[in-house]
Design an enzyme around this catalytic site. Structure first.
Site, PDB file in Angstrom:
ATOM      1  N   ASP A  31       0.845  -1.192   0.000  1.00 36.44           N
ATOM      2  CA  ASP A  31       0.000   0.000   0.000  1.00 36.44           C
ATOM      3  C   ASP A  31       0.883   1.245   0.000  1.00 36.44           C
ATOM      4  OD1 ASP A  31      -3.237   0.462   0.995  1.00 36.44           O
ATOM      5  OD2 ASP A  31      -1.856   2.155   1.081  1.00 36.44           O
ATOM      6  N   ILE A  32       0.485   2.241  -0.775  1.00 34.32           N
ATOM      7  CA  ILE A  32       1.278   3.469  -0.896  1.00 34.32           C
ATOM      8  C   ILE A  32       1.233   4.284   0.411  1.00 34.32           C
ATOM      9  CG2 ILE A  32      -0.506   5.070  -1.751  1.00 34.32           C
ATOM     10  CD1 ILE A  32       1.488   5.834  -3.997  1.00 34.32           C
ATOM     11  N   ASN A  88     -12.908  -3.406   2.176  1.00 34.24           N
ATOM     12  CA  ASN A  88     -13.904  -2.337   2.253  1.00 34.24           C
ATOM     13  C   ASN A  88     -14.781  -2.385   1.009  1.00 34.24           C
ATOM     14  OD1 ASN A  88     -12.799  -1.274   4.681  1.00 34.24           O
ATOM     15  ND2 ASN A  88     -11.188  -0.249   3.498  1.00 34.24           N
ATOM     16  N   GLY A  94     -16.062   2.485   3.115  1.00 37.98           N
ATOM     17  CA  GLY A  94     -14.825   3.246   2.998  1.00 37.98           C
ATOM     18  C   GLY A  94     -13.967   2.837   1.814  1.00 37.98           C
ATOM     19  N   GLN A  95     -14.580   2.228   0.806  1.00 31.46           N
ATOM     20  CA  GLN A  95     -13.806   1.805  -0.374  1.00 31.46           C
ATOM     21  C   GLN A  95     -13.475   3.025  -1.227  1.00 31.46           C
ATOM     22  OE1 GLN A  95     -15.825  -1.070  -2.887  1.00 31.46           O
ATOM     23  NE2 GLN A  95     -13.974  -1.463  -4.096  1.00 31.46           N
ATOM     24  N   HIS A 101     -10.033  -5.454  -3.326  1.00 34.91           N
ATOM     25  CA  HIS A 101      -8.696  -5.675  -2.756  1.00 34.91           C
ATOM     26  C   HIS A 101      -8.808  -6.090  -1.304  1.00 34.91           C
ATOM     27  CE1 HIS A 101      -9.828  -1.416  -2.707  1.00 34.91           C
ATOM     28  NE2 HIS A 101      -9.222  -1.314  -1.525  1.00 34.91           N
ATOM     29  N   LEU A 102      -7.980  -7.018  -0.954  1.00 30.34           N
ATOM     30  CA  LEU A 102      -7.856  -7.490   0.425  1.00 30.34           C
ATOM     31  C   LEU A 102      -6.652  -6.784   1.047  1.00 30.34           C
ATOM     32  CD1 LEU A 102      -8.537  -9.676   2.652  1.00 30.34           C
ATOM     33  CD2 LEU A 102      -6.898 -11.140   1.501  1.00 30.34           C
ATOM     34  N   HIS A 103      -6.907  -6.042   2.131  1.00 36.99           N
ATOM     35  CA  HIS A 103      -5.792  -5.440   2.869  1.00 36.99           C
ATOM     36  C   HIS A 103      -5.251  -6.507   3.827  1.00 36.99           C
ATOM     37  CE1 HIS A 103      -6.833  -1.012   2.214  1.00 36.99           C
ATOM     38  NE2 HIS A 103      -7.991  -1.569   1.919  1.00 36.99           N
TER      39      HIS A 103
HETATM   40  P1  5GP Z   1      -9.698   1.212   0.145  1.00 36.82           P
HETATM   41  O1  5GP Z   1      -9.838   2.529   0.841  1.00 36.82           O
HETATM   42  O2  5GP Z   1     -10.376   1.246  -1.217  1.00 36.82           O
HETATM   43  O3  5GP Z   1     -10.119   0.027   0.941  1.00 36.82           O
HETATM   44  O4  5GP Z   1      -8.149   0.994  -0.094  1.00 36.82           O
HETATM   45  C1  5GP Z   1      -7.446   1.574  -1.146  1.00 36.82           C
HETATM   46  C2  5GP Z   1      -5.996   1.553  -0.760  1.00 36.82           C
HETATM   47  O5  5GP Z   1      -5.233   1.771  -1.916  1.00 36.82           O
HETATM   48  C3  5GP Z   1      -5.603   2.616   0.259  1.00 36.82           C
HETATM   49  O6  5GP Z   1      -5.080   1.992   1.428  1.00 36.82           O
HETATM   50  C4  5GP Z   1      -4.572   3.454  -0.475  1.00 36.82           C
HETATM   51  O7  5GP Z   1      -3.503   3.879   0.362  1.00 36.82           O
HETATM   52  C5  5GP Z   1      -4.084   2.519  -1.556  1.00 36.82           C
HETATM   53  N1  5GP Z   1      -3.643   3.187  -2.770  1.00 36.82           N
HETATM   54  C6  5GP Z   1      -4.272   4.222  -3.393  1.00 36.82           C
HETATM   55  N2  5GP Z   1      -3.587   4.553  -4.506  1.00 36.82           N
HETATM   56  C7  5GP Z   1      -2.510   3.733  -4.563  1.00 36.82           C
HETATM   57  C8  5GP Z   1      -1.421   3.602  -5.493  1.00 36.82           C
HETATM   58  O8  5GP Z   1      -1.303   4.311  -6.494  1.00 36.82           O
HETATM   59  N3  5GP Z   1      -0.491   2.651  -5.222  1.00 36.82           N
HETATM   60  C9  5GP Z   1      -0.588   1.839  -4.134  1.00 36.82           C
HETATM   61  N4  5GP Z   1       0.380   0.929  -3.976  1.00 36.82           N
HETATM   62  N5  5GP Z   1      -1.597   1.924  -3.253  1.00 36.82           N
HETATM   63  C10 5GP Z   1      -2.547   2.856  -3.461  1.00 36.82           C
END
Ligand code: 5GP
Ligand code: ZN
Length: 115
Positions: A31-32, A88, A94-95, A101-103
């Site tokens: 994750d970034i 999410n 909170g998506q 995606h699975l964190h």
């Molecule tokens: P969500 O909020 O949809 O469950 O998670 C999306 C995740 O993607 C966030 O934790 C966010 O930090 C990560 N993310 C967003 N943009 C990028 C990117 O360009 N590269 C990477 N590696 N992660 C990203």
């Protein structure tokens, strides 16, 4: 694949990512904006927008994501102490990226309830 999807672009190599591990059907990258020492996102190499789009035809991707997550948790050394899986879905969930995606988050004590 979806032309305007960030994670499809990562799969295609159009956007760089720190890829941890991948197979023919799933990919894991860091994750970034990591929320713990280990914060890896595990995604299908097929555009599935969210858990709401899982069905009889694509449900196997979820078990492949889970299997890859388990391999990574061992390799990251967080298997013994534990970790958290999060998926999410939608606005209330909170998506922020509409590619399922699975964190995999670990390396510190987690708290409950989540925010
Ligand atoms: P969500 O909020 O949809 O469950 O998670 C999306 C995740 O993607 C966030 O934790 C966010 O930090 C990560 N993310 C967003 N943009 C990028 C990117 O360009 N590269 C990477 N590696 N992660 C990203
Ligand atoms: Zn996508």
């Amino acid at each position: 694949m979806s032309d305007d999807c960030l994670f499809c672009k990562i799969i295609n190599g159009d956007i760089p990512a720190d890829i941890v591990k991948q197979t023919e059907s799933v990919c894991a990258f860091r994750d970034i904006n990591p929320q713990a020492n280990t914060h890896v996102l595990i995604i299908p190499k097929k555009h599935i927008a969210s858990t709401r789009e899982l069905n009889n035809e694509n449900i196997e991707y979820l078990s492949k994501m889970a299997f890859l997550a388990n391999q990574i948790s061992e390799e990251e050394g967080i298997n013994r102490n534990g970790y958290r899986w999060v998926i999410n879905t939608g606005d209330d969930g909170g998506q922020t990226v509409d590619h399922i995606h699975l964190h995999l988050i670990g390396g510190r004590q987690m708290h409950w309830p989540p925010g």
